[in-house]
Write a protein that holds these residues in place. Structure first.
Motif, PDB file in Angstrom:
ATOM      1  N   LEU A  26     -14.192 -68.537 121.471  1.00 37.52           N
ATOM      2  CA  LEU A  26     -14.360 -68.452 120.218  1.00 37.52           C
ATOM      3  C   LEU A  26     -14.072 -66.958 119.507  1.00 37.52           C
ATOM      4  O   LEU A  26     -13.391 -66.877 118.557  1.00 37.52           O
ATOM      5  N   LEU A  27     -14.389 -65.841 120.215  1.00 40.16           N
ATOM      6  CA  LEU A  27     -13.938 -64.423 119.849  1.00 40.16           C
ATOM      7  C   LEU A  27     -12.515 -64.308 120.054  1.00 40.16           C
ATOM      8  O   LEU A  27     -12.045 -63.848 119.099  1.00 40.16           O
ATOM      9  N   MET A  28     -11.989 -64.998 121.147  1.00 43.66           N
ATOM     10  CA  MET A  28     -10.483 -64.872 120.944  1.00 43.66           C
ATOM     11  C   MET A  28      -9.772 -65.352 120.177  1.00 43.66           C
ATOM     12  O   MET A  28      -8.833 -64.857 119.419  1.00 43.66           O
ATOM     13  N   TYR A  29     -10.201 -66.716 119.765  1.00 45.45           N
ATOM     14  CA  TYR A  29      -9.468 -67.528 118.415  1.00 45.45           C
ATOM     15  C   TYR A  29      -9.640 -66.701 117.200  1.00 45.45           C
ATOM     16  O   TYR A  29      -8.798 -66.646 116.284  1.00 45.45           O
ATOM     17  N   THR A  30     -10.999 -65.918 117.164  1.00 44.47           N
ATOM     18  CA  THR A  30     -11.397 -65.378 115.508  1.00 44.47           C
ATOM     19  C   THR A  30     -10.601 -64.071 115.585  1.00 44.47           C
ATOM     20  O   THR A  30     -10.060 -63.790 114.601  1.00 44.47           O
ATOM     21  N   GLY A  31     -10.194 -63.263 116.892  1.00 39.00           N
ATOM     22  CA  GLY A  31      -9.616 -62.153 116.782  1.00 39.00           C
ATOM     23  C   GLY A  31      -7.953 -62.487 116.360  1.00 39.00           C
ATOM     24  O   GLY A  31      -7.373 -61.970 115.583  1.00 39.00           O
ATOM     25  N   TYR A  32      -7.446 -63.517 116.861  1.00 41.50           N
ATOM     26  CA  TYR A  32      -6.172 -63.908 116.421  1.00 41.50           C
ATOM     27  C   TYR A  32      -6.127 -64.563 114.967  1.00 41.50           C
ATOM     28  O   TYR A  32      -5.002 -64.131 114.386  1.00 41.50           O
ATOM     29  N   ALA A  33      -7.110 -65.126 114.567  1.00 44.36           N
ATOM     30  CA  ALA A  33      -7.137 -65.842 113.164  1.00 44.36           C
ATOM     31  C   ALA A  33      -7.274 -64.761 112.238  1.00 44.36           C
ATOM     32  O   ALA A  33      -6.297 -64.856 111.468  1.00 44.36           O
ATOM     33  N   PHE A  34      -7.820 -63.770 112.451  1.00 50.76           N
ATOM     34  CA  PHE A  34      -7.833 -62.520 111.603  1.00 50.76           C
ATOM     35  C   PHE A  34      -6.591 -61.861 111.514  1.00 50.76           C
ATOM     36  O   PHE A  34      -6.055 -61.309 110.727  1.00 50.76           O
ATOM     37  N   PHE A  35      -6.026 -61.474 112.720  1.00 51.41           N
ATOM     38  CA  PHE A  35      -4.520 -61.063 112.812  1.00 51.41           C
ATOM     39  C   PHE A  35      -3.737 -61.646 112.025  1.00 51.41           C
ATOM     40  O   PHE A  35      -2.831 -61.285 111.383  1.00 51.41           O
ATOM     41  N   ALA A  36      -3.499 -63.244 112.367  1.00 51.35           N
ATOM     42  CA  ALA A  36      -2.668 -63.721 111.571  1.00 51.35           C
ATOM     43  C   ALA A  36      -2.625 -64.077 110.128  1.00 51.35           C
ATOM     44  O   ALA A  36      -1.696 -64.306 109.536  1.00 51.35           O
ATOM     45  N   GLY A  37      -3.829 -63.750 109.879  1.00 49.18           N
ATOM     46  CA  GLY A  37      -4.312 -63.977 108.221  1.00 49.18           C
ATOM     47  C   GLY A  37      -4.693 -65.166 107.845  1.00 49.18           C
ATOM     48  O   GLY A  37      -4.820 -65.870 106.732  1.00 49.18           O
ATOM     49  N   ILE A  42     -11.753 -64.802 103.305  1.00 55.18           N
ATOM     50  CA  ILE A  42     -12.854 -64.053 103.266  1.00 55.18           C
ATOM     51  C   ILE A  42     -12.894 -62.988 102.496  1.00 55.18           C
ATOM     52  O   ILE A  42     -11.958 -61.953 102.769  1.00 55.18           O
ATOM     53  N   PRO A  43     -13.749 -62.829 101.474  1.00 51.02           N
ATOM     54  CA  PRO A  43     -13.625 -61.357 100.627  1.00 51.02           C
ATOM     55  C   PRO A  43     -13.595 -60.168 101.527  1.00 51.02           C
ATOM     56  O   PRO A  43     -14.681 -60.045 102.460  1.00 51.02           O
ATOM     57  N   PHE A  44     -13.073 -59.119 101.125  1.00 50.33           N
ATOM     58  CA  PHE A  44     -12.858 -57.898 101.835  1.00 50.33           C
ATOM     59  C   PHE A  44     -12.515 -57.982 103.243  1.00 50.33           C
ATOM     60  O   PHE A  44     -11.580 -57.245 103.749  1.00 50.33           O
ATOM     61  N   LEU A  45     -13.293 -58.708 104.204  1.00 52.08           N
ATOM     62  CA  LEU A  45     -12.898 -58.769 105.617  1.00 52.08           C
ATOM     63  C   LEU A  45     -11.646 -59.172 105.864  1.00 52.08           C
ATOM     64  O   LEU A  45     -10.863 -58.824 106.715  1.00 52.08           O
ATOM     65  N   GLY A  46     -11.319 -60.283 105.392  1.00 53.62           N
ATOM     66  CA  GLY A  46     -10.001 -61.079 105.464  1.00 53.62           C
ATOM     67  C   GLY A  46      -8.723 -59.916 105.295  1.00 53.62           C
ATOM     68  O   GLY A  46      -7.817 -60.027 105.811  1.00 53.62           O
ATOM     69  N   THR A  47      -8.934 -59.309 103.894  1.00 51.56           N
ATOM     70  CA  THR A  47      -7.595 -58.796 103.851  1.00 51.56           C
ATOM     71  C   THR A  47      -7.968 -57.216 104.574  1.00 51.56           C
ATOM     72  O   THR A  47      -6.675 -56.899 104.850  1.00 51.56           O
ATOM     73  N   LEU A  48      -8.842 -57.026 104.929  1.00 51.89           N
ATOM     74  CA  LEU A  48      -9.020 -55.589 105.831  1.00 51.89           C
ATOM     75  C   LEU A  48      -8.602 -55.669 107.356  1.00 51.89           C
ATOM     76  O   LEU A  48      -7.880 -54.565 107.813  1.00 51.89           O
ATOM     77  N   LEU A  49      -8.798 -56.998 107.828  1.00 49.46           N
ATOM     78  CA  LEU A  49      -8.702 -57.143 109.211  1.00 49.46           C
ATOM     79  C   LEU A  49      -7.100 -57.629 109.262  1.00 49.46           C
ATOM     80  O   LEU A  49      -6.754 -58.074 110.542  1.00 49.46           O
ATOM     81  N   LYS A  50      -6.720 -58.465 108.076  1.00 50.75           N
ATOM     82  CA  LYS A  50      -5.361 -58.924 108.461  1.00 50.75           C
ATOM     83  C   LYS A  50      -4.462 -58.129 108.893  1.00 50.75           C
ATOM     84  O   LYS A  50      -3.847 -57.118 108.337  1.00 50.75           O
ATOM     85  N   GLY A  51      -3.636 -58.400 110.144  1.00 48.94           N
ATOM     86  CA  GLY A  51      -2.644 -57.616 110.960  1.00 48.94           C
ATOM     87  C   GLY A  51      -2.996 -56.291 111.572  1.00 48.94           C
ATOM     88  O   GLY A  51      -2.399 -55.576 112.088  1.00 48.94           O
ATOM     89  N   SER A  52      -4.584 -56.198 111.692  1.00 55.05           N
ATOM     90  CA  SER A  52      -5.043 -55.445 112.696  1.00 55.05           C
ATOM     91  C   SER A  52      -5.034 -55.654 114.058  1.00 55.05           C
ATOM     92  O   SER A  52      -5.616 -56.475 114.574  1.00 55.05           O
ATOM     93  N   HIS A  53      -4.056 -54.752 114.582  1.00 51.77           N
ATOM     94  CA  HIS A  53      -4.046 -54.837 116.358  1.00 51.77           C
ATOM     95  C   HIS A  53      -5.190 -54.475 116.802  1.00 51.77           C
ATOM     96  O   HIS A  53      -5.561 -55.057 117.930  1.00 51.77           O
ATOM     97  N   VAL A  54      -5.746 -53.222 116.575  1.00 54.95           N
ATOM     98  CA  VAL A  54      -7.238 -52.811 117.226  1.00 54.95           C
ATOM     99  C   VAL A  54      -8.032 -53.989 117.173  1.00 54.95           C
ATOM    100  O   VAL A  54      -8.685 -54.060 118.301  1.00 54.95           O
ATOM    101  N   PHE A  55      -8.402 -54.412 116.024  1.00 58.08           N
ATOM    102  CA  PHE A  55      -9.491 -55.524 115.985  1.00 58.08           C
ATOM    103  C   PHE A  55      -9.127 -56.681 116.793  1.00 58.08           C
ATOM    104  O   PHE A  55     -10.141 -57.255 117.455  1.00 58.08           O
ATOM    105  N   MET A  56      -7.929 -57.274 116.713  1.00 51.75           N
ATOM    106  CA  MET A  56      -7.515 -58.183 117.664  1.00 51.75           C
ATOM    107  C   MET A  56      -7.515 -57.977 119.077  1.00 51.75           C
ATOM    108  O   MET A  56      -8.205 -58.820 119.765  1.00 51.75           O
ATOM    109  N   THR A  57      -7.157 -56.925 119.608  1.00 52.22           N
ATOM    110  CA  THR A  57      -7.255 -56.263 120.798  1.00 52.22           C
ATOM    111  C   THR A  57      -8.638 -56.448 121.439  1.00 52.22           C
ATOM    112  O   THR A  57      -8.917 -56.839 122.445  1.00 52.22           O
TER     113      THR A  57
END
Length: 124
Positions: A26-37, A42-57
């Motif tokens: 679930l953590l791995m899928y969550t990391g990819y889902a945030f990265f892919a947009g 999700i307010p604030f978190l969705g736009t902040l973490l969209k495309g974040s390589h560091v968070f996904m990694t």
């Protein structure tokens, strides 16, 4: 119906391994889902973490480590299970495996104690 709410040690190890596997995936899928947009609604978190390589990694590495840790837990519980002595449960009359001097039946949860002179059933 269970009379006792106690888990055997082997069942407890397998449960921890199973939950860490699920959480890791679930953590791995969550990391990819945030990265892919996919979670940008999700307010604030969705736009902040969209495309974040560091968070996904970071989430992929933590999820991978949890998944590998659960694999090791399953390997250890399997190796321990093969060498565990087998005794017959006095409540349900089924053959169960014991780790250590005190454990619980794998089927009914009855607390069991292995005495020094108690006969053990060893299946080969």
């Amino acid at each position: 119906m269970k009379k006792f709410e106690r888990l055997s040690k082997i069942k407890r190890m397998r449960t921890w391994g199973n939950w860490s596997m699920v959480i890791g995936i679930l953590l791995m899928y969550t990391g990819y889902a945030f990265f892919a947009g996919y979670l940008d609604f999700i307010p604030f978190l969705g736009t902040l973490l969209k495309g974040s390589h560091v968070f996904m990694t970071l989430l992929l590495i933590i999820g991978f480590l949890l998944t590998m840790g659960s694999t090791v837990m399953f390997m250890i519980s399997g190796m321990v299970s093969t060498s565990a002595p087998q005794v017959q449960c006095p409540s349900c009359q089924k053959v169960t495996k014991m780790l250590g001097k005190e454990d619980a039946c794998m089927f009914c949860g009855q607390p069991l104690r292995l005495e020094d002179g108690q006969p053990q059933q060893n299946r080969t």
